[in-house]
Design an enzyme around this catalytic site. Structure first.
Site, short mmCIF file in Angstrom:
data_model
loop_
_atom_site.label_atom_id
_atom_site.label_comp_id
_atom_site.label_asym_id
_atom_site.label_seq_id
_atom_site.Cartn_x
_atom_site.Cartn_y
_atom_site.Cartn_z
N GLU A 198 -9.53 2.91 -5.73
CA GLU A 198 -9.20 4.28 -5.35
C GLU A 198 -7.96 4.83 -6.08
OE1 GLU A 198 -10.99 4.26 -0.81
OE2 GLU A 198 -8.89 3.72 -1.08
N HIS A 215 -2.65 3.14 -4.67
CA HIS A 215 -2.07 2.69 -3.40
C HIS A 215 -0.66 2.15 -3.61
CE1 HIS A 215 -5.64 3.21 -0.87
NE2 HIS A 215 -6.36 2.79 -1.89
N ASP A 265 0.86 -1.18 0.00
CA ASP A 265 0.00 0.00 0.00
C ASP A 265 0.89 1.23 0.00
OD1 ASP A 265 -2.27 1.87 0.56
OD2 ASP A 265 -3.32 0.01 1.03
#
Length: 461
Positions: free
Chosen positions: A184, A113, A55
């Site tokens: 995202e 990420h 991440d």
């Protein structure tokens, strides 16, 4: 010692994917706790560990061809405190899980990420600029970044590097599914990146969403060439879903439902019911957690099969469900245990039994007797149970008064209350029937179990 009569047990789970997610990227957890986490899963007959290994905040798995991923991406800034699992440790974890009937599904995030990866190898980003690792975790310019955590989708080097990474990952993890994230992703840099603009023109793509779909499709074909299947968060449906991909539906269940309607498999993991990093009781009494509240009963009431397709042949494509526990606020094993236990027991019952299962009261009876004894024997740090009181007012128009109903989720508890504004204690009046209210009144209530107050903060209306 227990003696059991000879018998035949005919039982099987309703769902094949009975998952728990473990985020070791935001906060790193040592190998010993990962093994304990597997033991907790096995105790509840959960069989898929979704291991979130990369991440923005950290890269946690050794990749021998690209040592910088852990030399830089696993540190907190000073370069001395590297937090990652060696490939040997990862293999040990996979073998330990397999002996307990658990498959470990690794997650390598693409394209978003990916800050830790880009900090390690700046050429993976659109800007190609290096990013300094900060001692607090994260990277220089974090508060002002625009898309610096998103991989360059136009540069062929990105696909070469991630192909190499996935090759090493698939050599370690024999799981059928490989998770590639997909959630995202900030696509703004792609609009001004020459490589991404060129890729879109060459491939006839009109939107950044289609470019992401192209990228996921490249990953899907690479994974499929090894006889595996790609699974990703529900954003991978945007711009078109790769032919062999499965969807993990976290923003509700709608995108997972749409995926099965188009011939794809899905795992339901909605943040409305199955995010175990959310509060599980009154926030004022709980350790730091994310967002809203998901109490035990809400987990137990979850149905992985949406009503609109129940009874349809499509339901076979819903593999099951999974609870996710993100660790932005969780930094110790004790806190992690507290957030997942006993909510894992509620999800385990949902996934093993399906819609035909015992009542809520029966579940609570079993949980707060024999099961909590097992937790105590294991030394688990678990949430003791919902300690808040629900108030349900009902207005009687004929008599112009309210009747206040109270309830809690502990099957063998009482509710003590006061109407004078003071905090209730073990000597206060017990709730036995609706309280009749004819004028403005403050009712304060607390859950009483045995000889002590179960809830730390009285509820009031």
């Amino acid at each position: 010692m227990y003696t059991l009569p000879a018998c035949v047990i005919a039982d099987k789970p309703e769902f094949e994917w009975r998952g728990m997610h473990m985020d070791v990227a935001r906060h790193f957890f040592p190998k010993e706790f990962v093994l304990r986490f597997i033991d907790i899963m096995a105790m509840h007959k959960m069989n898929v560990l979704h291991w979130h290994l990369t991440d923005d905040q950290g890269w946690r798995i050794e990749i021998k061809k690209y040592p910088g991923l852990t030399e830089v991406g696993s540190t907190r800034g000073d370069g001395t405190d590297k937090e990652y699992y060696t490939q040997e440790e990862a293999r040990e974890i996979v073998a330990y899980a397999a002996k307990r009937g658990i498959t470990v599904v690794p997650e390598i995030d693409v394209p978003g990420h990916s800050w830790a990866a880009i900090a390690s190898y700046p050429e993976l980003g659109c800007s190609k600029k290096s990013q300094k690792v900060m001692s607090t975790g994260g990277y220089e310019g974090e508060e002002n970044r625009i898309g610096s955590s998103t991989l360059c989708a136009g540069d062929e080097n990105t696909y070469r590097v991630y192909g190499d990474i996935l090759d090493e990952v698939m050599d370690i993890f024999p799981s059928k599914y490989i998770h590639i994230g997909g959630d995202e992703a900030d696509k703004r840099p792609w609009r001004s990146c020459p490589a991404c603009i060129g890729r879109m023109a060459d491939e006839g793509l009109e939107t950044p969403e289609q470019l992401q779909s192209y990228m996921i499709g490249r990953m899907e074909r690479h994974i499929a060439s090894h006889g595996r299947k790609l699974i990703g968060w529900d954003e991978i449906t945007e711009g078109g879903l790769a032919p062999g991909a499965a969807v993990m539906s976290w923003r509700g269940t709608e995108l997972g439902t749409e995926a099965v309607r188009t011939g794809h498999d899905a795992v339901m993991t909605p943040n409305s019911h199955l995010y175990f990093d959310y509060y599980q009781d009154t926030p004022e009494t709980e350790p730091a957690a994310n967002g809203s509240m998901i109490p035990l009963r809400k987990v137990w009431e979850f149905d992985p099969i949406p009503k609109e397709i129940r009874g349809d042949t499509l339901t076979g494509r819903i593999l099951g469900a999974q609870a996710n526990t993100w660790t932005e606020y969780i930094s110790t094993p004790e806190h992690y245990e507290y957030m997942i236990v006993p909510r894992i027991a509620a999800l385990a019952e949902v996934l093993w039994c399906g819609p035909v299962r015992a009542t809520w009261d029966d579940f609570c009876r079993r949980l707060y007797t024999a099961q909590t004894e097992r937790y105590d024997a294991m030394g688990l740090n678990y949430h003791p149970g919902p300690g808040y009181v629900r108030f349900t007012p009902s207005f009687d128009e004929r008599d112009s008064l309210y009747r206040i109903y109270m309830s809690c989720d502990i099957f063998d508890a009482d509710i003590a209350y006061t109407i004078d504004g003071t905090d209730p204690d073990t000597g206060s009046e017990r709730y036995r029937a609706p309280i009749v209210v004819k004028k403005p009144t403050t009712i304060r209530a607390a859950v009483i179990r045995g000889d002590s107050i179960y809830s730390e903060l009285p509820s009031s209306i």
